[in-house]
Design a protein around this motif. Structure first.
Motif, PDB file in Angstrom:
ATOM      1  N   SER A 164      29.879 -11.321 -22.052  1.00 28.22           N
ATOM      2  CA  SER A 164      31.300 -11.166 -21.729  1.00 28.22           C
ATOM      3  C   SER A 164      31.636  -9.676 -21.725  1.00 28.22           C
ATOM      4  CB  SER A 164      32.177 -11.920 -22.726  1.00 28.22           C
ATOM      5  OG  SER A 164      32.026 -11.398 -24.020  1.00 28.22           O
ATOM      6  N   ASP A 203      26.906  -4.332 -23.986  1.00 29.10           N
ATOM      7  CA  ASP A 203      26.294  -4.865 -25.202  1.00 29.10           C
ATOM      8  C   ASP A 203      25.538  -6.175 -24.946  1.00 29.10           C
ATOM      9  OD1 ASP A 203      28.452  -6.522 -24.794  1.00 29.10           O
ATOM     10  OD2 ASP A 203      29.330  -6.221 -26.788  1.00 29.10           O
ATOM     11  N   ASN A 204      25.416  -6.575 -23.687  1.00 33.12           N
ATOM     12  CA  ASN A 204      24.707  -7.803 -23.293  1.00 33.12           C
ATOM     13  C   ASN A 204      25.199  -9.036 -24.045  1.00 33.12           C
ATOM     14  OD1 ASN A 204      22.954  -6.691 -21.331  1.00 33.12           O
ATOM     15  ND2 ASN A 204      21.707  -5.833 -22.977  1.00 33.12           N
ATOM     16  N   SER A 205      26.510  -9.120 -24.231  1.00 34.30           N
ATOM     17  CA  SER A 205      27.102 -10.246 -24.970  1.00 34.30           C
ATOM     18  C   SER A 205      27.431 -11.431 -24.064  1.00 34.30           C
ATOM     19  CB  SER A 205      28.380  -9.783 -25.674  1.00 34.30           C
ATOM     20  OG  SER A 205      29.349  -9.409 -24.703  1.00 34.30           O
ATOM     21  N   ASN A 228      30.236 -20.275 -23.040  1.00 34.35           N
ATOM     22  CA  ASN A 228      30.325 -19.256 -24.089  1.00 34.35           C
ATOM     23  C   ASN A 228      29.182 -18.248 -24.036  1.00 34.35           C
ATOM     24  OD1 ASN A 228      28.151 -20.640 -25.164  1.00 34.35           O
ATOM     25  ND2 ASN A 228      29.213 -21.310 -27.010  1.00 34.35           N
ATOM     26  N   LYS A 287      38.862 -11.351 -23.211  1.00 34.87           N
ATOM     27  CA  LYS A 287      37.540 -10.965 -22.715  1.00 34.87           C
ATOM     28  C   LYS A 287      37.298 -11.711 -21.419  1.00 34.87           C
ATOM     29  CE  LYS A 287      35.496 -12.563 -26.327  1.00 34.87           C
ATOM     30  NZ  LYS A 287      34.547 -12.994 -27.350  1.00 34.87           N
ATOM     31  N   ASP A 317      25.953 -18.440 -24.782  1.00 36.31           N
ATOM     32  CA  ASP A 317      24.971 -18.390 -25.868  1.00 36.31           C
ATOM     33  C   ASP A 317      23.561 -18.813 -25.440  1.00 36.31           C
ATOM     34  OD1 ASP A 317      25.227 -21.129 -25.632  1.00 36.31           O
ATOM     35  OD2 ASP A 317      25.837 -21.473 -27.710  1.00 36.31           O
ATOM     36  N   GLN A 336      26.311  -7.567 -15.279  1.00 30.59           N
ATOM     37  CA  GLN A 336      25.488  -7.034 -16.365  1.00 30.59           C
ATOM     38  C   GLN A 336      25.560  -5.519 -16.460  1.00 30.59           C
ATOM     39  OE1 GLN A 336      21.481  -8.714 -16.397  1.00 30.59           O
ATOM     40  NE2 GLN A 336      22.329 -10.654 -15.668  1.00 30.59           N
ATOM     41  N   ASP A 352      34.480  -6.976 -22.763  1.00 28.93           N
ATOM     42  CA  ASP A 352      35.694  -6.773 -23.563  1.00 28.93           C
ATOM     43  C   ASP A 352      36.636  -5.814 -22.836  1.00 28.93           C
ATOM     44  OD1 ASP A 352      34.801  -4.109 -24.053  1.00 28.93           O
ATOM     45  OD2 ASP A 352      33.857  -4.694 -25.936  1.00 28.93           O
ATOM     46  N   ASP A 361      28.479  -5.087 -18.720  1.00 25.97           N
ATOM     47  CA  ASP A 361      28.346  -5.758 -20.017  1.00 25.97           C
ATOM     48  C   ASP A 361      27.362  -4.948 -20.862  1.00 25.97           C
ATOM     49  OD1 ASP A 361      28.236  -7.521 -22.147  1.00 25.97           O
ATOM     50  OD2 ASP A 361      27.028  -9.013 -21.082  1.00 25.97           O
ATOM     51  N   SER A 379      34.371 -13.648 -19.549  1.00 20.10           N
ATOM     52  CA  SER A 379      33.010 -14.178 -19.608  1.00 20.10           C
ATOM     53  C   SER A 379      32.412 -14.112 -18.205  1.00 20.10           C
ATOM     54  CB  SER A 379      33.013 -15.623 -20.111  1.00 20.10           C
ATOM     55  OG  SER A 379      33.555 -16.483 -19.121  1.00 20.10           O
TER      56      SER A 379
END
Length: 195
Positions: A140, A136-138, A90, A177, A92, A131, A142, A134, A179
């Motif tokens: 994943s 928004d550096n989440s 995920n 999304k 996190d 990266q 979108d 990505d 990941s």
């Protein structure tokens, strides 16, 4: 040269070290707890709890390094960073129990962490590439971010499918999304390659 003294405590080895202590046995072990019985599940939970030293409900980078080292597999900073990206589904930054159990129940769990050099380079390059898209550096990408990634993949002839078909192919969780782990899995399966 520094002398290393190993102390053997039969009580420690009979029941395993207490929470927060380390087992300093020089023997590389990779216990196998695969199976679906209650004993295997409780053993897996006990192993997770032992290395969730801060009791947060997740294993941090530092805690994962300790787990691997205690079991005879030292990870360099770079190996640790790449391995966590692969295990942390995920994104996190920690390993949850569900992420841990998938890894722990695999008899080849430590082989998974030791990639061939070329595969390691691919993952490292792919991380930087991912990266870039990505925004928004989440951890994943979108649907909006994926359009940019797709255009770049198509530009480099890494996909010939439509944007929708490529998204569907990479998005194994079907959450709309992509990941980092889904992207890496797609690359390592030979369906694409990072430039």
């Amino acid at each position: 040269m520094q002398n290393l003294t190993l102390k053997f405590n039969p009580k420690e080895h009979a029941s395993g070290p207490a929470r927060g202590e380390t087992n300093r046995s020089p023997v590389r072990t990779s216990p196998s707890y695969s199976g679906n019985n209650a004993s295997a599940n409780s053993t897996t939970q006990a192993m997770f709890n032992k290395y969730d030293i801060d009791g947060s409900g997740a294993i941090s980078t530092k805690e994962f390094r300790k787990l691997c080292y205690d079991l005879g597999y030292y990870l360099s900073d770079l190996e640790l960073e790449m391995d966590l990206k692969l295990l942390d589904a995920n994104g996190d930054g920690e390993i949850s129990y569900s992420e841990f159990i998938k890894w722990w129940k695999n008899d080849k769990r430590f082989e998974m962490l030791q990639m061939p050099p070329q595969e390691f380079v691919t993952v490292q390059q792919s991380s930087s590439y991912f990266q870039k898209f990505d925004k928004d550096n989440s951890g994943s990408i979108d649907a909006r971010e994926f359009k940019e990634l797709y255009n770049d993949l198509a530009k480099h002839n890494l996909t010939t499918k439509s944007v929708t078909a490529t998204l569907r192919e990479i998005d194994s969780s079907k959450d709309g999304k992509i990941s980092f782990n889904e992207y890496i899995a797609w690359l390592l399966q030979g369906k694409g390659a990072a430039k």
